[in-house]
Design a protein around this motif. Structure first.
Motif, short mmCIF file in Angstrom:
data_model
loop_
_atom_site.label_atom_id
_atom_site.label_comp_id
_atom_site.label_asym_id
_atom_site.label_seq_id
_atom_site.Cartn_x
_atom_site.Cartn_y
_atom_site.Cartn_z
N ASP A 188 0.32 -0.87 0.25
CA ASP A 188 -0.44 0.36 0.12
C ASP A 188 1.29 1.18 -0.22
O ASP A 188 0.89 2.26 -0.54
CB ASP A 188 -0.83 0.47 0.98
CG ASP A 188 -2.22 1.36 1.09
OD1 ASP A 188 -2.39 1.72 -0.18
OD2 ASP A 188 -2.18 1.77 2.08
N LYS A 189 1.52 1.10 0.76
CA LYS A 189 2.74 2.64 1.05
C LYS A 189 3.38 2.98 -0.17
O LYS A 189 3.57 3.98 -0.29
CB LYS A 189 3.24 2.27 2.33
CG LYS A 189 4.48 4.06 2.63
CD LYS A 189 5.00 3.51 4.13
CE LYS A 189 6.29 2.73 4.16
NZ LYS A 189 7.28 2.64 2.83
N GLN A 204 -0.53 3.20 -2.91
CA GLN A 204 -0.87 4.95 -3.15
C GLN A 204 -0.02 6.05 -4.04
O GLN A 204 -0.80 6.65 -4.11
CB GLN A 204 -0.62 5.56 -1.59
CG GLN A 204 -1.21 4.57 0.34
CD GLN A 204 -0.81 5.43 1.09
OE1 GLN A 204 0.44 5.74 1.26
NE2 GLN A 204 -0.95 4.97 2.09
N GLN A 205 1.28 5.47 -4.47
CA GLN A 205 1.86 6.12 -5.18
C GLN A 205 1.19 6.31 -6.54
O GLN A 205 1.07 7.31 -7.06
CB GLN A 205 2.72 6.35 -5.06
CG GLN A 205 4.09 6.80 -3.28
CD GLN A 205 5.09 6.29 -3.33
OE1 GLN A 205 5.91 7.02 -4.38
NE2 GLN A 205 5.49 5.62 -2.59
#
Length: 218
Positions: free
Chosen positions: A113-114, A118-119
């Motif tokens: 996710d990080k 997300q990006q």
């Protein structure tokens, strides 16, 4: 993430070293539903390379090491050997199996996710590309082929990976690897107490080896 915007719906690609063109559309597929070539349900006629080999695993480990992974490499590319994975109507990866393995590795490390999702979603929003449907747990941005013609799909798969097929025999590959294994590289070699080549302690060796090795499909 500024720059020239890419087509928000249909993208025209060409294969490397060839002028064969085809089109895809952007889509989102849950990571668990992406059928990459190491999965038993994958049609091996599309890419008969063994993605379970140590070499492939080494490249993935090096690429996803903290600070190495660049999610923007899994967004847009006009060339069919880069960007978001290219999939067919069954979510089989036609080009980008190595990149998909990287995403699975990030997921296993709790960084999906990080470091990726997300990006890439922020990039998609900037480009005007529709975001993943609500409730999709691990959305992966893919480029879905518009063609359903089996012969065309097979040709795209072959041409997208052709630059990686050297035709070299095992002695030639071994000789190239020996040239890469210089004293400075071997000083990084650390397989830990269990002698595991893929041990966390060996990640610097793996990353450096992957950087020096000849290019392969990602």
């Amino acid at each position: 993430m500024n720059g020239t915007k890419v087509p928000a719906y249909i993208v025209t690609h060409r294969t490397p070293n060839e002028n064969f063109q085809f089109q895809t559309r952007w889509a989102w597929v849950d990571l668990d539903d992406v059928v990459s070539s190491e999965r038993k349900e994958f049609d091996q006629a599309l890419q008969p390379r063994d993605r379970t080999r140590k070499a492939s695993q080494l490249q993935v480990i090096g690429a996803v090491k903290e600070g190495n992974f660049d999610p923007m490499l899994l967004t847009h590319s006009y060339l069919s050997d880069g960007g978001a994975p290219i999939v067919d109507g069954k979510n089989q990866v036609i080009s980008g199996n190595g990149r998909t393995m990287m995403l699975r590795s990030l997921d296993e490390k709790g960084r999906f996710d990080k470091d990726y999702s997300q990006q890439v979603q922020a990039w998609a929003r900037e480009q005007g590309i529709a975001l993943p449907p609500e409730g999709m747990k691990k959305p992966v941005l893919v480029q879905r082929l518009l063609t359903e013609n089996a012969a065309e799909i097979g040709r795209i798969a072959t041409l997208s990976n052709r630059h990686n097929i050297s035709g070299k025999g095992e002695p030639e590959v071994a000789e190239e690897d020996a040239a890469i294994l210089t004293p400075d590289l071997m000083s990084l070699f650390n397989t830990g107490k269990d002698g595991d080549l893929l041990a966390e302690e060996n990640v610097d060796f793996i990353r450096t080896f992957a950087e020096r090795a000849p290019d392969s499909d990602t």
